[in-house]
Design a protein around this motif. Sequence first.
Motif, short mmCIF file in Angstrom:
data_model
loop_
_atom_site.label_atom_id
_atom_site.label_comp_id
_atom_site.label_asym_id
_atom_site.label_seq_id
_atom_site.Cartn_x
_atom_site.Cartn_y
_atom_site.Cartn_z
N PHE A 94 -5.64 4.39 -7.37
CA PHE A 94 -4.85 3.75 -6.30
C PHE A 94 -5.37 2.35 -5.99
O PHE A 94 -4.60 1.39 -5.91
CB PHE A 94 -4.88 4.63 -5.03
N HIS B 194 1.90 4.36 -3.05
CA HIS B 194 1.74 5.81 -2.96
C HIS B 194 2.84 6.54 -3.75
O HIS B 194 2.69 7.72 -4.07
CB HIS B 194 1.72 6.28 -1.51
N HIS C 254 -5.84 8.29 -2.23
CA HIS C 254 -6.62 7.05 -2.16
C HIS C 254 -7.78 7.13 -3.13
O HIS C 254 -8.93 7.12 -2.74
CB HIS C 254 -7.17 6.84 -0.73
N HIS D 203 0.84 -1.20 0.00
CA HIS D 203 0.00 0.00 0.00
C HIS D 203 0.88 1.26 0.00
O HIS D 203 0.69 2.16 -0.83
CB HIS D 203 -0.90 -0.05 1.25
N GLU D 204 1.84 1.29 0.92
CA GLU D 204 2.67 2.49 1.04
C GLU D 204 3.57 2.68 -0.19
O GLU D 204 3.74 3.79 -0.66
CB GLU D 204 3.50 2.45 2.33
ZN LIG Z 1 -2.54 5.13 1.95
#
Ligand SMILES: [Zn+2]
Length: 246
Positions: free
Chosen positions: A216, A206, A212, A202-203
């Motif tokens: 994404f 980014h 989000h 997830h990170e």
């Molecule tokens: Zn996030």
Amino acid sequence: MSENRIMLPAILPPELKLQVKRRSVCRHLQLKISNVAYVLTLTAPLKCPVRQINAFLQAEAENILSFLQKSGPARENYLKLLQNKEVFYLFGQECKRYVVRQASKTAAEVKQEAETYTFYVPQAWTQEAVATFMHNYFRRLLMQKIADLRPELETRLGLTASYHIRRMKTRWGTCNVAKAKININSDLLLFPVSCLEYVMCHELLHLKERRHNRHFYELLTEYCPDWRASAEILCKRHYLCLLDNL
Ligand SMILES: [Zn+2]
């Protein structure tokens, strides 16, 4: 079941304490749980009937139970727990630890066999010194797990970052996009590895998409197809948010 008494559903451990708070400003029934102090706090509107409260508890009973079983204690109480109990959670698995004080020892040593961790420490060490040693030991395990997951994940995503472990109260991870620097919540040590992998993925994503937004989540689903299952495990903690000031 009694119609005029608020009762814990029978499937919950009897040692779980129930605390009921009636609030005039409260609109919905709410639950908070501390799995360290083992207290379930229920906040209810002033006039909410007991029958409705009991039905609510009954409906939530399985969630509460699985929360108690799956999640480890709050990070702040983790060391306290290590001091007092022999059972703890490591990457979602129930483990045991023993502390053996030895006069002959001048430095600490850890022996691991399956799910059992034995800490051999110098006799003279204070409780605090033992706790700090264990804390650092487990933090290294988390860092090692991150290092293990990293090559495959970063190759697959075509992205790279530096990783740091932090104590965080409201986030599982953060990403400083400009510096490609990811902070990982130290509590992830307690959860299944799939949760750590999801947070790392997830990170990292980014770095491709800061927000989000739909893009994404499309990326997340492409690179981490099972992310929802991990998010759900982590979510239980938001849902029944832990009190860590006990
Ligand atoms: Zn996030």
